[in-house]
Design a protein around this motif. Structure first.
Motif, PDB file in Angstrom:
ATOM      1  N   VAL A  46      39.791  46.666  44.425  1.00 25.73           N
ATOM      2  CA  VAL A  46      39.995  47.159  45.800  1.00 25.73           C
ATOM      3  C   VAL A  46      38.646  47.498  46.428  1.00 25.73           C
ATOM      4  O   VAL A  46      38.384  47.160  47.587  1.00 25.73           O
ATOM      5  N   THR A  48      35.866  46.158  45.799  1.00 27.69           N
ATOM      6  CA  THR A  48      35.163  44.911  46.136  1.00 27.69           C
ATOM      7  C   THR A  48      35.665  44.331  47.460  1.00 27.69           C
ATOM      8  O   THR A  48      34.885  43.874  48.288  1.00 27.69           O
ATOM      9  N   TYR A  49      37.004  44.330  47.636  1.00 28.01           N
ATOM     10  CA  TYR A  49      37.495  43.639  48.835  1.00 28.01           C
ATOM     11  C   TYR A  49      37.583  44.522  50.077  1.00 28.01           C
ATOM     12  O   TYR A  49      37.704  44.010  51.189  1.00 28.01           O
ATOM     13  N   TYR A  52      35.338  43.741  53.097  1.00 31.62           N
ATOM     14  CA  TYR A  52      35.766  42.488  53.737  1.00 31.62           C
ATOM     15  C   TYR A  52      37.006  42.740  54.595  1.00 31.62           C
ATOM     16  O   TYR A  52      37.137  42.223  55.706  1.00 31.62           O
TER      17      TYR A  52
ATOM     18  N   TYR B 104      35.633  34.302  55.611  1.00 28.32           N
ATOM     19  CA  TYR B 104      34.551  34.400  54.620  1.00 28.32           C
ATOM     20  C   TYR B 104      34.381  33.144  53.767  1.00 28.32           C
ATOM     21  O   TYR B 104      33.561  33.119  52.839  1.00 28.32           O
ATOM     22  N   LEU B 108      35.035  35.801  48.760  1.00 25.35           N
ATOM     23  CA  LEU B 108      35.731  36.909  48.107  1.00 25.35           C
ATOM     24  C   LEU B 108      36.636  36.416  46.974  1.00 25.35           C
ATOM     25  O   LEU B 108      36.685  37.029  45.896  1.00 25.35           O
TER      26      LEU B 108
END
Lengths: 249, 315
Positions: A46, A48-49, A52, B104, B108
């Motif tokens: 979580v 990490t993303y 984004y 992206y 990711l």
């Protein structure tokens, strides 16, 4: 002599133990795990993303309209609610650029990538329905090329179309009406599709030898976003129905 | 199929006994067989995850609340904590399906697969959606292999980025893994796959699987396939591949987003078992197959009887 024999045995043992270990497959056990809310969450993922996600959430979570019906692809008929919504939306938006389009097959069923649930529609729903960057293209096709396309639609059990009505019998099209008029193989037609389908995607037929073609400069996804937005601006909600545009008898 | 799934236990014990007798001479052996220990290998697999980073949104749609990389990662970590020898594999179509890809470009998706410790994947048709360059651009984030045996990419940006196969070594076991891709013509915009050359999946699979089994002496051969599970027409699929090849123990499939109730066991050209599995799409499920091996030190012998298959794990 005795010594030699022992050496031989020792050597034999030594050689034997140096041979590679092999493995015989004796058993396989299988399991499938459902990834659902009963499974805990790895917070490092979580983490990490999240950056984004945060960066796109504002744009993607924006409500752009509403639908009174679930727009679903699953159907026992040659038409689906999602397919009808999709094709109608693209034809409607493309006609604002080129009004003389006769009918549209903007996608195959395979190109409809996700259902849209009943209720609010957010930008991300449209991205998930149509994630590809395909362009709308209008083809001017001879009647016999149109028939090739219609045969493809019939043989594949129906595809998302607008401006077209037909019945499928024995995997062939019949009782064909285009733009409200009976199909005439001696006429030529303006057919809207995507660059993907036109280049033979999903094995669609009929676009190889056009009289002419025009890229509208309107991405399929942008057309969908505009349509949802337009319906909302008119104070309406999407209410797509199955209307028997393609039947099978 | 039924007779394939039933193990001929008596025959197996007989063959096993012969191997055992050969071993009895091996006085100084201190190997795993002497300890009577079976080697266990755990295969975990996904396919067609399609950029599904988060679970499907709770909006009343069919798959609402399912999937999600954070949960998958937690589950994989749990299994790794319990199992010594784990291979984590994917059958392609990592890309495309949510705005994460549109925004992206797959960065990711690849980063998270690396974080989860994926060992290998193959190329799915949607992995070409941003062109060959688009896939190439994300490879610095990958610490796993991209395996594809039936595409020739030598005239593309991916010329040095993929391998036909890789041999993984786990506790003495050699596991050969290779990739097989679907025909891109008619499926992917030609400008996106450029000069990728496609070769017959069955010919290539037979060639590579034979090398892995007979030349490299792999104990297990796995094919990561993006051909699709089955089709109504004669188009090459995992079922067609399985029935027309030798030396493949497991096909981890993708493309058709098929949810198989249990893996399918097909009799291959050698009359041996080739198992096909596919676990839907979007990371809704994680597949697992545990293989057990009996070690022996001798010339390679063929065990003629099918191995035992259970659709549940040992407790």
């Amino acid at each position: 002599m005795k010594y030699t024999l022992y050496s031989f045995i020792i050597a034999a043992i030594f050689l034997n133990s140096c041979t590679t270990t092999h493995y015989a497959l004796t058993k396989s056990n299988r399991e499938e795990y459902a990834i659902n809310d009963k499974i805990s969450v790895d917070s490092s993922v979580v983490k990490t993303y999240l950056p984004y996600k945060t960066a796109i959430d504002n744009e993607m979570n924006k409500v752009i309209g509403y639908t009174d019906v679930a727009l679903v692809k699953r159907s026992t008929l040659p038409e689906s609610v999602l397919g009808n919504f999709f094709a109608d939306a693209i034809l409607n938006q493309a006609k604002k650029i080129q009004p003389n389009i006769d009918f549209a097959m903007p996608s195959t069923n395979g190109g409809l990538r996700n259902d849209v649930a009943k209720g609010a529609i957010i930008v991300s729903n449209i991205f998930e329905l149509m994630p590809f960057e395909n362009e709308t293209v209008v083809f001017n096709l001879k009647g016999n090329d149109v028939l090739e396309l219609l045969k493809f639609i019939a043989s594949s059990g129906g595809q998302p179309v607008a401006g077209l009505k037909m019945n499928i019998k024995n995997n062939l099209p019949e009782n064909i009406f285009i733009n409200g008029k009976e199909f005439d193989i001696n006429k030529d037609y303006y057919v809207l599709t995507s660059d993907y389908i036109a280049s033979g995607g999903d094995d669609a037929k009929g676009f190889a030898n056009p009289i002419g073609k025009k890229v509208l400069g309107l991405k399929i996804r942008d057309a969908l976003l505009k349509e949802v937005n337009d319906v909302q601006l008119e104070g309406k909600k999407i209410n797509t129905k199955l209307d028997g545009r393609i039947t099978k008898n | 199929m039924v007779e394939l799934q039933k193990i001929n236990r008596r025959n197996f014990i007989k063959t096993g006994g012969m191997v055992g007798a050969a071993f009895a001479l091996n006085l100084n052996s201190f190997d795993t067989f002497a300890n009577g220990r079976l080697q266990k290998l755990t295969i975990l697999h996904t396919n067609d995850v399609h950029s599904r980073i988060e679970p499907f949104p709770m909006d009343g749609s069919r798959n609402q609340g399912l999937g999600g990389t954070a949960r998958r990662s937690a589950l994989i970590k749990k299994i790794r904590a319990e199992q010594e020898n784990v291979l984590l594999l994917d059958a392609g179509d990592i890309f495309q399906g949510t705005p994460y890809f549109n925004k992206y470009g797959g960065e990711l998706e690849i980063k998270l697969m690396s974080a989860m410790g994926y060992d290998a994947t193959t190329l799915g048709n949607h992995d070409f959606d941003n062109g060959i360059e688009g896939f190439y651009k994300q490879l610095p984030h990958a610490n796993f292999d991209v395996l594809i045996a039936n595409y020739d990419l030598k005239n593309t940006a991916l010329q040095n980025s993929t391998k036909p196969f890789k041999i993984f070594k786990k506790a003495g076991l050699k596991i050969g893994v290779f990739g097989i891709g679907i025909e891109l013509k008619g499926l992917v915009d030609p400008k996106n796959y450029g000069e990728t050359q496609y070769f017959d999946p069955i010919l290539k699979a037979n060639e590579v699987a034979s090398a892995l089994k007979n030349e490299y002496h792999c104990d297990l051969v796995i094919c990561l396939s993006h051909l699709g599970y089955k089709y109504r027409d004669a188009k090459v699929s995992d079922q067609v591949l399985a029935a027309n090849t030798k030396n493949i123990d497991l096909i981890i499939g993708g493309h058709t987003h098929s949810f198989l109730e249990v893996p399918e066991d097909v009799k291959n050209l050698d009359g041996q078992i080739t198992t096909i599995n596919q676990v839907g799409f979007a990371g809704i499920n994680l597949g697992r197959i545990d293989y057990y091996f009996e070690p022996y030190k001798n010339k390679k012998i063929k065990i003629g009887t099918p191995y035992q298959i259970n659709n549940k794990l040992d407790v």
